[in-house]
Enzyme design. Structure first.
Site, PDB file in Angstrom:
ATOM      1  N   LYS A   1       0.579  -1.091  -0.171  1.00 53.95           N
ATOM      2  CA  LYS A   1      -0.696  -0.190   0.402  1.00 53.95           C
ATOM      3  C   LYS A   1       0.680   0.830  -0.102  1.00 53.95           C
ATOM      4  CE  LYS A   1      -2.180  -1.212   3.967  1.00 53.95           C
ATOM      5  NZ  LYS A   1      -1.275  -2.277   4.313  1.00 53.95           N
TER       6      LYS A   1
ATOM      7  N   ARG B   1      -9.361   1.535   8.398  1.00 51.75           N
ATOM      8  CA  ARG B   1      -8.713  -0.200   9.017  1.00 51.75           C
ATOM      9  C   ARG B   1      -9.724  -0.559   9.672  1.00 51.75           C
ATOM     10  NH1 ARG B   1      -2.612   1.123   8.986  1.00 51.75           N
ATOM     11  NH2 ARG B   1      -1.672  -0.380   9.127  1.00 51.75           N
TER      12      ARG B   1
ATOM     13  N   ARG C   1      12.098  -5.230   4.652  1.00 49.32           N
ATOM     14  CA  ARG C   1      11.249  -4.345   4.441  1.00 49.32           C
ATOM     15  C   ARG C   1      12.248  -3.301   5.425  1.00 49.32           C
ATOM     16  NH1 ARG C   1       5.510  -2.357   4.750  1.00 49.32           N
ATOM     17  NH2 ARG C   1       5.255  -2.355   7.166  1.00 49.32           N
TER      18      ARG C   1
ATOM     19  N   ARG D   1      11.313  -0.633  10.821  1.00 46.86           N
ATOM     20  CA  ARG D   1      10.256  -0.496  12.104  1.00 46.86           C
ATOM     21  C   ARG D   1      10.205  -1.452  12.768  1.00 46.86           C
ATOM     22  NH1 ARG D   1       5.072   0.640   7.893  1.00 46.86           N
ATOM     23  NH2 ARG D   1       3.732  -0.219   9.935  1.00 46.86           N
TER      24      ARG D   1
ATOM     25  N   ARG E   1      -0.549  -8.433  13.464  1.00 51.01           N
ATOM     26  CA  ARG E   1      -0.836  -7.533  12.893  1.00 51.01           C
ATOM     27  C   ARG E   1      -1.327  -7.902  11.606  1.00 51.01           C
ATOM     28  NH1 ARG E   1       4.656  -3.994  10.857  1.00 51.01           N
ATOM     29  NH2 ARG E   1       2.607  -3.220   9.358  1.00 51.01           N
TER      30      ARG E   1
HETATM   31  P1  AMP Z   1       1.348   0.773   9.401  1.00 50.45           P
HETATM   32  O1  AMP Z   1       2.069   1.758   8.859  1.00 50.45           O
HETATM   33  O2  AMP Z   1       0.180   1.380   7.664  1.00 50.45           O
HETATM   34  O3  AMP Z   1       0.937  -0.631   9.027  1.00 50.45           O
HETATM   35  O4  AMP Z   1       0.434   1.222  10.485  1.00 50.45           O
HETATM   36  C1  AMP Z   1       1.436   0.999  11.277  1.00 50.45           C
HETATM   37  C2  AMP Z   1       0.667   0.890  12.980  1.00 50.45           C
HETATM   38  O5  AMP Z   1       0.342   2.050  12.857  1.00 50.45           O
HETATM   39  C3  AMP Z   1      -0.306  -0.155  13.142  1.00 50.45           C
HETATM   40  O6  AMP Z   1      -0.130  -1.567  12.968  1.00 50.45           O
HETATM   41  C4  AMP Z   1      -1.041   0.977  13.945  1.00 50.45           C
HETATM   42  O7  AMP Z   1      -0.744   0.167  14.734  1.00 50.45           O
HETATM   43  C5  AMP Z   1      -1.601   2.615  13.574  1.00 50.45           C
HETATM   44  N1  AMP Z   1      -2.615   2.733  12.238  1.00 50.45           N
HETATM   45  C6  AMP Z   1      -1.873   3.119  11.479  1.00 50.45           C
HETATM   46  N2  AMP Z   1      -3.142   3.258  11.120  1.00 50.45           N
HETATM   47  C7  AMP Z   1      -4.449   3.174  11.395  1.00 50.45           C
HETATM   48  C8  AMP Z   1      -5.431   2.814  11.379  1.00 50.45           C
HETATM   49  N3  AMP Z   1      -6.249   3.808  11.043  1.00 50.45           N
HETATM   50  N4  AMP Z   1      -6.316   2.633  12.892  1.00 50.45           N
HETATM   51  C9  AMP Z   1      -5.674   2.148  14.239  1.00 50.45           C
HETATM   52  N5  AMP Z   1      -4.300   2.047  13.333  1.00 50.45           N
HETATM   53  C10 AMP Z   1      -3.501   2.588  12.736  1.00 50.45           C
END
Ligand code: AMP
Length: 230
Positions: A28, A103, A142, A175, A186
């Protein structure tokens, strides 16, 4: 390894919210950046926004950090407040690309309400399909820039100078939530809470699906072609 394509400018304005859906590691972030460049609109990644808060040590960041590191989701009201404020800004007037949001079903429902107040076309969601084991392998490879969020992948696309971001010169690291045990959590969170969002857009006739398991450049080419046909 081939560099991903650089997005040529699109002949068409986006004028909508484009939502990239898919499991963690489905691509994404990588694809959202290039699509945003193609249409010259902002790329809004809620994960990047949270990481920025964590890096700056804000109160929101200190609430989000332990949740992110456990592989769970930050509560809806926190995410929604942040997104509402961001999409109301002027630079979103010609559309924007959402990455990592919505999400949960309540987030998707609230997003529809927010969008109904903006002069944009109907939102479109693109689901990038990648199976779980491929996701685990991808995320293990990654690496991410701590400063600008640029994404790299061992074996496919690494920085020209080891550990240093090609885009901003920032430090490229793994990360903390990309460790395998967190990735498994996740993925579980994704299946439980985010899969229903895919069905939400499918029922509403707003969903496109794309094989996300190919190389970055191939997925990018397929995605651009799909969007230019819409
Ligand atoms: P990502 O970089 O999109 O994988 O997001 C990393 C982390 O941020 C996720 O595992 C969640 O803990 C938090 N996060 C990001 N976007 C959301 C969302 N829309 N709703 C809730 N938590 C989020």
């Amino acid at each position: 390894m081939a560099e991903p394509l650089r997005a040529p400018a699109s002949a068409h304005p986006l004028l909508r919210a484009l939502i990239l859906l898919g499991a963690p590691g489905a691509g994404k972030g990588t694809q959202a950046r290039e699509v945003a460049r193609l249409y010259d609109v902002p790329h809004l990644s809620t994960g990047d926004m949270f990481r920025e808060h964590v890096a700056k040590g804000t109160e929101l960041g200190s609430r989000a950090k332990p949740i992110m590191e456990s592989g769970k989701l930050v509560p809806d009201e926190i995410v929604l407040g942040m997104v509402e404020e961001r999409v109301a800004r002027k630079d979103c007037a010609a559309g924007f690309v959402l990455d990592g949001f919505p999400r949960t079903l309540p987030q998707a429902e609230r997003l529809e309400e927010i969008l109904s107040c903006l002069p944009l076309r109907r939102a479109l969601a693109v689901n990038l399909l990648v199976d779980d084991e491929a996701v685990v392998r991808r995320i293990a490879a990654r690496r991410t820039c701590k400063s600008c969020g640029a994404i790299y992948s061992a074996g496919e696309k690494m920085p020209r100078v080891a550990g240093k971001c090609d885009v901003c010169g920032g430090t490229v690291v793994q990360r903390p939530d990309d460790r395998e045990e967190v990735v498994r959590q996740r993925l579980a969170t994704y299946h439980e809470q985010t899969r229903p969002v895919v069905e939400f857009y499918r029922r509403r006739g707003q969903l496109l699906e794309l094989d996300g398991s190919n190389a970055i450049a191939t997925v990018q080419r397929d995605l651009f072609a799909l969007l230019e046909r819409v």
